[in-house]
Design a protein around this motif. Sequence first.
Motif, short mmCIF file in Angstrom:
data_model
loop_
_atom_site.label_atom_id
_atom_site.label_comp_id
_atom_site.label_asym_id
_atom_site.label_seq_id
_atom_site.Cartn_x
_atom_site.Cartn_y
_atom_site.Cartn_z
N ARG A 240 23.78 84.05 43.92
CA ARG A 240 22.47 82.40 43.26
C ARG A 240 21.57 81.94 44.09
NH1 ARG A 240 27.68 78.94 44.24
NH2 ARG A 240 29.38 80.71 44.81
N ALA A 241 20.78 82.69 44.82
CA ALA A 241 20.23 83.07 45.72
C ALA A 241 18.26 83.09 44.55
CB ALA A 241 19.53 83.53 46.78
N LYS A 242 16.87 82.02 45.03
CA LYS A 242 16.17 82.71 44.07
C LYS A 242 15.02 83.59 44.78
CE LYS A 242 16.02 78.78 40.92
NZ LYS A 242 16.03 77.57 41.77
N SER A 243 14.83 84.93 43.59
CA SER A 243 13.87 85.48 45.16
C SER A 243 12.63 84.96 44.57
CB SER A 243 13.38 87.04 43.84
OG SER A 243 13.20 87.74 44.55
N MET A 244 11.50 84.84 45.61
CA MET A 244 10.51 84.49 45.51
C MET A 244 9.19 85.34 46.27
SD MET A 244 10.05 80.85 47.77
CE MET A 244 8.73 80.28 48.00
N PRO A 245 8.16 84.71 45.44
CA PRO A 245 6.69 85.61 46.66
C PRO A 245 7.13 85.25 48.22
CG PRO A 245 6.53 84.70 44.07
CD PRO A 245 8.19 84.29 44.74
N ALA A 246 6.46 85.93 48.59
CA ALA A 246 6.63 85.73 50.08
C ALA A 246 5.82 87.06 50.93
CB ALA A 246 7.26 85.30 50.43
N ARG A 247 5.33 86.46 51.19
CA ARG A 247 4.35 87.89 52.53
C ARG A 247 4.17 87.46 53.76
NH1 ARG A 247 -0.85 90.57 50.60
NH2 ARG A 247 -1.43 89.98 52.39
N TYR A 248 5.01 88.69 54.17
CA TYR A 248 5.49 88.42 55.89
C TYR A 248 4.92 90.57 56.39
CZ TYR A 248 9.83 89.21 54.11
OH TYR A 248 10.86 89.86 53.52
N ARG A 249 5.29 90.39 57.25
CA ARG A 249 5.46 91.47 58.21
C ARG A 249 6.17 91.72 59.11
NH1 ARG A 249 1.14 95.35 57.36
NH2 ARG A 249 -0.15 94.81 56.08
N HIS A 250 6.68 93.34 58.27
CA HIS A 250 7.72 93.72 59.67
C HIS A 250 7.18 94.70 60.07
CE1 HIS A 250 11.35 96.13 59.93
NE2 HIS A 250 11.81 95.45 61.06
N ASN A 251 7.01 94.58 61.83
CA ASN A 251 6.39 95.88 62.71
C ASN A 251 7.59 96.32 63.37
OD1 ASN A 251 4.28 94.63 61.41
ND2 ASN A 251 4.08 93.29 63.18
N TRP A 252 7.57 98.38 63.52
CA TRP A 252 8.42 98.04 63.85
C TRP A 252 8.28 99.34 64.80
CZ3 TRP A 252 7.91 99.08 59.62
CH2 TRP A 252 8.21 100.63 59.17
N VAL A 253 9.18 100.05 65.79
CA VAL A 253 8.52 101.56 67.35
C VAL A 253 8.61 102.34 66.75
CG1 VAL A 253 8.17 102.90 69.28
CG2 VAL A 253 7.21 99.93 68.56
N ASP A 254 8.11 103.30 65.61
CA ASP A 254 9.48 104.56 65.59
C ASP A 254 9.44 105.51 66.81
OD1 ASP A 254 8.69 107.35 63.19
OD2 ASP A 254 9.45 107.55 65.03
N SER A 255 10.67 105.35 67.41
CA SER A 255 11.39 105.96 68.11
C SER A 255 10.71 107.25 68.47
CB SER A 255 12.92 105.73 68.35
OG SER A 255 13.66 106.92 67.50
N THR A 256 9.96 108.31 67.41
CA THR A 256 10.13 109.68 67.84
C THR A 256 8.59 109.23 68.19
OG1 THR A 256 9.73 110.41 66.09
CG2 THR A 256 11.99 110.30 66.60
N THR A 257 8.10 109.13 67.32
CA THR A 257 6.23 108.75 67.99
C THR A 257 5.81 108.12 68.69
OG1 THR A 257 6.09 107.75 66.70
CG2 THR A 257 6.16 110.04 65.77
N ARG A 258 6.98 107.22 69.25
CA ARG A 258 6.30 105.32 69.90
C ARG A 258 5.07 105.25 69.60
NH1 ARG A 258 8.76 103.88 73.73
NH2 ARG A 258 7.16 103.27 74.76
N ILE A 259 4.54 105.13 68.40
CA ILE A 259 3.93 104.26 67.62
C ILE A 259 4.51 103.67 66.69
CG2 ILE A 259 1.97 104.73 65.52
CD1 ILE A 259 1.46 107.63 66.62
N ALA A 260 4.38 102.31 66.82
CA ALA A 260 4.45 101.39 65.97
C ALA A 260 3.68 101.21 64.34
CB ALA A 260 4.00 99.76 66.10
#
Length: 710
Positions: free
Chosen positions: A306-326
Amino acid sequence: MTTTMSCHLGSVTRHFMRDSTHGLLGPFERGSMSYLRWAVPTLLLSLAACGGGTPQDLLSGDAARRVYVAPGEYDEFYAFLSGGFSGNVTVYGLPSGRLLKTIPVFSQFPENGYGYNEETKPMLQSSYGMVPWDDTHHTELSQTDGVPDGRWLFINGVNTPRIARIDLTRFETDEIIEIPNSAGGHASPFITANSEYVVSAIRFAVPVPNVDVPIETFKQNFKGSLTFVRADEPGKMEIAFQILMPGYNYDLGHAGKGPSDGWFFFTTYNSELAFTKLELNASKNDKDFIAAVNWRAAEACVADGRAKSMPARYRHNWVDSTTRIAQSELKTSVLMLEPTACPGSVYFLPTPKSPHGVDVDPTGEYIVGGGKLATVIPVHSATKMLAAIAAKAFDGELEGIPILRYDAVLAGEVQKPGLGPLHTEFDNEGNAYTSMFISSEVVKWKLGTWEIIDRAPVFYSIGHLMIPGGDSRQPWGKYLLAMNKITKDRYLPTGGELAQSAQLFDISGDKMQLLLDFPTQGEPHYAQALPAELIRERQVKFFSLAENQHPYVVRAESEAGVSRTGRAVHVKMVAIRSHFAPDVIQGIEVGDTVYWHITNVEQDWDILHGFAVMGMNNAEIIMQPGETRTLKWVPQHPGVFPFYCTDFCSALHQEMSGYIRVSAPGSGVPLTAGVSERAATQQSRAGKYVPPTASGHESHAPAAAARGGR
Ligand code: RUQ
Ligand code: CUA
């Protein structure tokens, strides 16, 4: 000790007189609400400055002994304070008030290179590009079964709405998610009892989606949004759904528990839908609302499509735990739920007057509103709310959202609490403590009887207050920390800008007792604390070199060297007590970009090395033991540039330096890198150093140069 409180009545009154005749109050009539709102705090502030809490009170007790943590001893609690406009989190020990650490979150931090080095820059990426600052307001510890568990700390960025997750085994920011369809992510990142969700609510209604419309069309076009972010898996924070709300300002939130389990409460102000002169125009209605969201019902509606998918621009950033590179990923849609598509998911609880905080007591029965302009502290009852919903005790609706009758949900009101109630925390004995911004005090009152038990002045203008575990199911109690907005005369003056001020109270007795003042950074809004033993033993002391998967890691000096790919030169470097290898580099030309990838190969706690090169347009980098960090450097003119270790690591730290030679474009100096005689001798004396080849200096580097070519 002969100190006495300085009295500021004179100067504050002069200030008051000046502003009351022009300037700030220009547009308003004397005697108007707006005038009073300004005048009252100013006068009370001046009275408070001449009032209680004298040093005599403190000296007559044993306050000093109760906050004294002897050299070599540990504090009992970790306290995590938001850094406000510093963009960071600061960690203090309680009861000593000692600053233990600054954790950079939304701000670049030159002390350790966060946001400057190549590994962490992606953490600050957003849909607006790199945003190297934000305004942090609320720290929120992860919970299991409604009790802080010491795994993670969440914190919001208000300005470019984001939520960050800090790992409490490393005290490092590991993840940041941007919140689209929002503005002013203030009611955030409050958490559900098993860390299923952290939330972010919009403080400044905007068009959703945000498009170009005349601002005068506020009533038709501006909306609110409540965002539920899945938060229980590291590296996988995700916007589960958003709820489209009327265009009010949503200020603070808290999850329910016990009888209110499955609900989330958000305060609103500006139900007037004003878009200008909010100070006046958003303060007209006698009551605004607390929005009660049945998040389990909303979750079910979303699962039901019952929720509508709507366009949106946003970022998800995370640190890779093996390289420690985001890593940073751009996301392009969200699920938006309209309350009318999910009946039973949202209700409004009328609440006097532009409420600020909303706090749920440890049992989950009482929902306390902080009606900052109200003369009472209103407390709603979860049981009554559920009954009122079942009985449809409605008082109309707004945009399809039913309004529950005030008297049908109200548990009670704390009468004459003081002026400007903002936030409430709880102890483990059925008491509530509310901060009073205008009258600069903490008021202790009893849940259920609503009687006031105690008052303590604070210096001055308190915002949030915090009790360890004080918004959870099991408060640890013992201490209360007041975080004050105005510092005035509390410390030695430091020019026009003063540190903020925190005050620690002992709340173990009937009467609150002031123990300690200490300065804080930025502007702490909220803070949370937990017993140190919950996280103390789980600290990562160094990173395993064997498990370091950074693409430019060097685990031994034999792997170090330089290589060229076009105009990019990569230096793979070892840092170890007390040298860099290589430490003499030649063959760089103006026009090159040098990437210094430096691995601290130490495997020992608290042995850090830093790195800086003369003229770099960047901050230093700090390498923790076993970690690889990368500094980007664009040399600008020919010459020889020293680099050195910035963290005093050993007796020969001053010797931990080297040179890089930069030549004019096309000069054809071969790319070479070597270990200095000095470092080689020191190491061979220590019996550890094995030169990579017999010929020493330019040994492994020319091979690298040949590989890289031009
Ligand atoms: S706020 S001082 Cu930013 Cu939580 Cu009330
Ligand atoms: Cu390494 Cu100083």
